[in-house]
Write an enzyme that holds these catalytic residues in place. Sequence first.
Site, short mmCIF file in Angstrom:
data_model
loop_
_atom_site.label_atom_id
_atom_site.label_comp_id
_atom_site.label_asym_id
_atom_site.label_seq_id
_atom_site.Cartn_x
_atom_site.Cartn_y
_atom_site.Cartn_z
CB SER A 290 -48.99 11.67 -21.26
OG SER A 290 -49.62 11.98 -20.04
CE1 TYR B 237 -44.50 14.80 -19.80
CE2 TYR B 237 -46.76 14.89 -19.03
CZ TYR B 237 -45.65 14.15 -19.42
OH TYR B 237 -45.71 12.78 -19.42
N1 NDP Z 1 -44.89 8.00 -15.13
C1 NDP Z 1 -46.00 8.56 -15.59
O1 NDP Z 1 -46.94 8.84 -14.83
C2 NDP Z 1 -46.16 8.83 -17.04
C3 NDP Z 1 -45.08 8.87 -17.91
N2 NDP Z 1 -45.30 9.15 -19.24
C4 NDP Z 1 -44.19 9.22 -20.17
O2 NDP Z 1 -43.48 7.98 -20.17
C5 NDP Z 1 -42.13 8.18 -20.54
C6 NDP Z 1 -41.23 7.45 -19.58
O3 NDP Z 1 -41.36 8.05 -18.31
P1 NDP Z 1 -41.22 7.25 -16.96
O4 NDP Z 1 -40.68 5.90 -17.18
O5 NDP Z 1 -42.47 7.41 -16.22
O6 NDP Z 1 -40.14 8.20 -16.25
P2 NDP Z 1 -38.75 7.90 -15.53
O7 NDP Z 1 -38.34 9.23 -14.95
O8 NDP Z 1 -38.87 6.73 -14.62
O9 NDP Z 1 -37.79 7.52 -16.74
C7 NDP Z 1 -37.44 8.48 -17.69
C8 NDP Z 1 -36.35 7.92 -18.59
O10 NDP Z 1 -36.01 8.94 -19.53
C9 NDP Z 1 -34.60 9.11 -19.50
N3 NDP Z 1 -34.23 10.49 -19.78
C10 NDP Z 1 -34.67 11.62 -19.18
N4 NDP Z 1 -34.03 12.69 -19.66
C11 NDP Z 1 -33.15 12.21 -20.59
C12 NDP Z 1 -32.18 12.82 -21.43
N5 NDP Z 1 -31.98 14.16 -21.44
N6 NDP Z 1 -31.44 12.04 -22.24
C13 NDP Z 1 -31.62 10.70 -22.23
N7 NDP Z 1 -32.51 10.06 -21.48
C14 NDP Z 1 -33.27 10.82 -20.66
C15 NDP Z 1 -34.18 8.72 -18.08
O11 NDP Z 1 -32.84 8.29 -18.10
P3 NDP Z 1 -31.56 9.09 -17.54
O12 NDP Z 1 -32.02 9.94 -16.40
O13 NDP Z 1 -30.63 7.98 -17.14
O14 NDP Z 1 -31.05 9.86 -18.70
C16 NDP Z 1 -35.11 7.56 -17.83
O15 NDP Z 1 -34.55 6.38 -18.37
C17 NDP Z 1 -41.95 9.69 -20.60
O16 NDP Z 1 -42.02 10.13 -21.95
C18 NDP Z 1 -43.13 10.25 -19.82
O17 NDP Z 1 -43.49 11.53 -20.23
C19 NDP Z 1 -46.56 9.35 -19.73
C20 NDP Z 1 -47.64 9.32 -18.91
C21 NDP Z 1 -47.53 9.07 -17.50
C1 AKB Z 2 -50.41 14.27 -15.19
C2 AKB Z 2 -50.29 12.81 -15.39
O1 AKB Z 2 -50.39 11.99 -14.50
C3 AKB Z 2 -49.98 12.38 -16.76
N1 AKB Z 2 -50.45 11.11 -16.99
C4 AKB Z 2 -48.50 12.44 -16.96
O2 AKB Z 2 -47.79 12.77 -16.01
O3 AKB Z 2 -48.04 12.18 -18.07
#
Ligand code: NDP
Ligand code: AKB
Length: 277
Positions: free
Chosen positions: A160, A173
């Site tokens: 991130s 985080y």
């Molecule tokens: N959105 C953003 O602004 C940003 C996101 N990221 C990173 O990108 C990645 C994806 O996030 P994003 O798509 O945005 O988030 P979402 O919340 O849209 O998706 C998260 C995914 O992770 C899964 N997940 C969460 N907890 C668990 C668990 N305990 N076991 C299995 N699966 C799990 C959820 O599935 P389910 O609930 O069905 O288990 C879901 O499919 C993350 O690592 C996040 O930190 C990085 C930077 C910015």
């Molecule tokens: C604080 C932010 O927007 C960061 N990119 C994240 O959520 O992973």
Amino acid sequence: MHSPTTHDGTSRRDRSTMRDYTGTTAIVTGASAGLGVEFARALGGRGANLVLVARRGDRLETLAEELRDAHAVDVHTLALDLASPEATETLVAFVREKGLTIDSLINNAGFATHGEFITTDPARLDEEVRLNVGAVVAFTRAFLPEMTASGRGVLVNLASTAAFQPVPLMAVYGATKGFVLDFTHALAYETRHTGLRVTALCPGATKTEFFDIAGDGARVGDFAVPSEVVAVAMRALDARRTPSKIVAGAKNSISSAIARVLPRGLVTPVTARLMAE
Ligand SMILES: NC(=O)C1=CN([C@@H]2O[C@H](COP(=O)(O)OP(=O)(O)OC[C@H]3O[C@@H](n4cnc5c(N)ncnc54)[C@H](OP(=O)(O)O)[C@@H]3O)[C@@H](O)[C@H]2O)C=CC1
Ligand SMILES: CC(=O)[C@H](N)C(=O)O
């Protein structure tokens, strides 16, 4: 003379044609929402067979049907809590039982807690570290031997823009993503003589369900679109030399480069102010 670089860190001269993943198998964690769905679509669209993992199995099955119909690829789904102590054993057993060999791993599942560390639920903090760090390390260790042997796939770890500086109000985080970033840089180096492409994807705020969980207070900057973030990653993975870090978005690229070099004593209060806005 250096060739110009783009916001995903690749040189314009490094650009090559779209890679074909036909006949390979990729695990995508967190494939029930957000960036994970888009990674599954992008890899399936390039011919990869898929193992989709998350807790919400109904969503995984809906996506699997979409991808089987659209691309005639094999898609397996596994409903699993990846923060649970038995997650690695269960995932590995599932893969072996299906007779699969893994070429690519997208360590995407993750979530954020937001708020003062001192009052955050310790159980949630523990879950956050186990998912964002523990699962990434354990799954990578479990599948890296076959991925490097294959040399046809990719290892993408979701970091991130939060990885580049301490993040007050998202202390755990930010630290988990800092871990993922450095872990991935090191692995990219260790595996540099294999065909495996290894990178840490660093998106900024992206419009997914992430903020339903972290709360809107966790957001810094404008929202990116998940399919566009994944398209940036896929393009960088197409390059002849994949960078070990991909920052999605030109503004994020600049701010993360600055954050990385500023003294921590300066960047931490600035980040705290941004987080409090
Ligand atoms: N959105 C953003 O602004 C940003 C996101 N990221 C990173 O990108 C990645 C994806 O996030 P994003 O798509 O945005 O988030 P979402 O919340 O849209 O998706 C998260 C995914 O992770 C899964 N997940 C969460 N907890 C668990 C668990 N305990 N076991 C299995 N699966 C799990 C959820 O599935 P389910 O609930 O069905 O288990 C879901 O499919 C993350 O690592 C996040 O930190 C990085 C930077 C910015
Ligand atoms: C604080 C932010 O927007 C960061 N990119 C994240 O959520 O992973």
